[in-house]
Motif scaffolding. Structure first.
Motif, PDB file in Angstrom:
ATOM      1  N   THR A   9       0.783  -1.234   0.000  1.00  0.00           N
ATOM      2  CA  THR A   9       0.000   0.000   0.000  1.00  0.00           C
ATOM      3  C   THR A   9       0.814   1.282   0.000  1.00  0.00           C
ATOM      4  OG1 THR A   9      -0.143  -0.029   2.417  1.00  0.00           O
ATOM      5  CG2 THR A   9      -1.921  -1.099   1.187  1.00  0.00           C
ATOM      6  N   ARG A  10       2.075   1.242   0.449  1.00  0.00           N
ATOM      7  CA  ARG A  10       2.804   2.509   0.524  1.00  0.00           C
ATOM      8  C   ARG A  10       4.315   2.356   0.407  1.00  0.00           C
ATOM      9  NH1 ARG A  10       1.522   4.009   6.720  1.00  0.00           N
ATOM     10  NH2 ARG A  10       2.583   2.242   7.606  1.00  0.00           N
ATOM     11  N   LEU A  11       4.931   3.492   0.071  1.00  0.00           N
ATOM     12  CA  LEU A  11       6.379   3.649   0.041  1.00  0.00           C
ATOM     13  C   LEU A  11       6.762   4.438   1.280  1.00  0.00           C
ATOM     14  CD1 LEU A  11       9.205   3.687  -1.399  1.00  0.00           C
ATOM     15  CD2 LEU A  11       8.461   5.821  -2.448  1.00  0.00           C
ATOM     16  N   ARG A  33       1.077   4.205  -2.385  1.00  0.00           N
ATOM     17  CA  ARG A  33       1.490   3.773  -3.730  1.00  0.00           C
ATOM     18  C   ARG A  33       0.557   4.320  -4.799  1.00  0.00           C
ATOM     19  NH1 ARG A  33       3.555  -2.366  -4.229  1.00  0.00           N
ATOM     20  NH2 ARG A  33       3.980  -1.693  -6.332  1.00  0.00           N
ATOM     21  N   ASP A  34      -0.718   4.473  -4.473  1.00  0.00           N
ATOM     22  CA  ASP A  34      -1.672   4.985  -5.447  1.00  0.00           C
ATOM     23  C   ASP A  34      -1.365   6.428  -5.848  1.00  0.00           C
ATOM     24  OD1 ASP A  34      -2.944   2.577  -5.193  1.00  0.00           O
ATOM     25  OD2 ASP A  34      -4.514   3.325  -3.869  1.00  0.00           O
ATOM     26  N   HIS A  35      -0.645   7.164  -5.014  1.00  0.00           N
ATOM     27  CA  HIS A  35      -0.323   8.561  -5.299  1.00  0.00           C
ATOM     28  C   HIS A  35       0.889   8.713  -6.218  1.00  0.00           C
ATOM     29  CE1 HIS A  35      -2.460   9.791  -1.314  1.00  0.00           C
ATOM     30  NE2 HIS A  35      -3.302   9.414  -2.245  1.00  0.00           N
ATOM     31  N   GLU A  91       0.493  12.433  -7.163  1.00  0.00           N
ATOM     32  CA  GLU A  91      -0.787  13.083  -7.433  1.00  0.00           C
ATOM     33  C   GLU A  91      -1.778  12.638  -6.369  1.00  0.00           C
ATOM     34  OE1 GLU A  91      -3.989  12.652 -10.863  1.00  0.00           O
ATOM     35  OE2 GLU A  91      -2.060  13.416 -11.562  1.00  0.00           O
ATOM     36  N   GLY A  92      -2.378  13.603  -5.698  1.00  0.00           N
ATOM     37  CA  GLY A  92      -3.356  13.289  -4.672  1.00  0.00           C
ATOM     38  C   GLY A  92      -2.769  13.184  -3.276  1.00  0.00           C
ATOM     39  N   ASP A  93      -1.466  13.328  -3.135  1.00  0.00           N
ATOM     40  CA  ASP A  93      -0.852  13.274  -1.813  1.00  0.00           C
ATOM     41  C   ASP A  93      -1.143  14.594  -1.090  1.00  0.00           C
ATOM     42  OD1 ASP A  93       1.132  11.679  -0.074  1.00  0.00           O
ATOM     43  OD2 ASP A  93       1.972  13.717  -0.052  1.00  0.00           O
ATOM     44  N   ARG A  98       6.044  16.196  -5.202  1.00  0.00           N
ATOM     45  CA  ARG A  98       7.220  15.534  -5.775  1.00  0.00           C
ATOM     46  C   ARG A  98       8.215  15.220  -4.670  1.00  0.00           C
ATOM     47  NH1 ARG A  98      10.080  18.884 -10.330  1.00  0.00           N
ATOM     48  NH2 ARG A  98       8.354  18.120 -11.561  1.00  0.00           N
ATOM     49  N   LEU A  99       8.913  14.077  -4.836  1.00  0.00           N
ATOM     50  CA  LEU A  99      10.045  13.730  -3.976  1.00  0.00           C
ATOM     51  C   LEU A  99      11.273  13.677  -4.857  1.00  0.00           C
ATOM     52  CD1 LEU A  99       8.565  10.653  -2.040  1.00  0.00           C
ATOM     53  CD2 LEU A  99       8.428  13.051  -1.404  1.00  0.00           C
TER      54      LEU A  99
END
Length: 149
Positions: A9-11, A33-35, A91-93, A98-99
Motif C-alpha cells: 500500500t505505501r512507500l 502507492r496509489d499517489h 498526485e493526490g498526496d 514531488r520527492l
C-alpha cells in the motif's frame, strides 16, 4: 543515505539520524502507492529543484534538504552533491507533489514498484533482487544476399 521500504500500500522513506537534521523531519515519509504517478532516474537532481526551502537547508551544489515550496507546489528534497537520484511525481498526496532523493537504489525502486510485494515493508533492494530476471532473446538479423548479376 535514505532507506526505501515498500509494501502493498505505501512507500516509506526512512531518513538516517544525520539526514533528519537538515530536513527538519523527525518521522519517515509515508507515501501511498496509489499517489505515485511517475518515477524518473536522473544524474543531476539539481535541475529538478524548484522553489525555496521552507523549512530546509540549502548549500548550493552540496546539499538541498527538506521541504521546498514554489508557487502552489511543495516538494520533499534530499539532494547530495551530483550523485544519482530519483524523482517521484505524486498526485493526490496531501503533503507533497514531488520527492527528489539522492539514492543509488533508484533502479531497484522502479523495479520493485512493478512487482507484487508482501504486506510488511521491505527494502526495495531486497524486493528487486528476488524478482525474476526477464529473458531477452537476441534479435535475429535478416540475411542479406547479393543480387544476381
Amino acid at each position: 543515505m535514505v532507506t526505501l521500504l515498500l509494501d502493498q500500500t505505501r512507500l516509506e522513506v526512512v531518513l538516517s539520524p544525520i539526514e533528519r537534521v537538515p530536513t527538519f523531519r523527525r518521522e519517515p515519509l509515508r507515501i501511498e502507492r496509489d499517489h505515485i504517478t511517475k518515477v524518473q532516474l536522473t544524474q543531476d537532481a539539481w535541475t529538478w529543484l524548484r522553489g525555496v526551502p521552507g523549512p530546509g537547508t540549502h548549500i548550493p551544489g552540496v546539499l538541498a534538504a527538506g521541504t521546498w515550496k514554489a508557487a502552489e507546489t511543495t516538494d520533499f528534497v534530499l539532494i547530495r552533491r551530483r550523485r544519482p537520484s530519483v524523482v517521484i511525481d505524486l498526485e493526490g498526496d496531501p503533503q507533497f507533489q514531488r520527492l527528489i532523493l539522492t539514492t543509488r537504489h533508484g533502479t531497484a525502486l522502479t523495479q520493485a514498484l512493478r512487482l507484487e510485494v508482501s504486506d510488511h515493508p521491505e527494502d526495495v533492494v531486497d524486493i528487486a533482487s528476488t524478482a525474476p530476471v526477464p529473458v531477452v532473446r537476441p534479435r535475429q538479423r535478416p540475411v542479406i544476399r547479393p543480387r544476381p548479376a
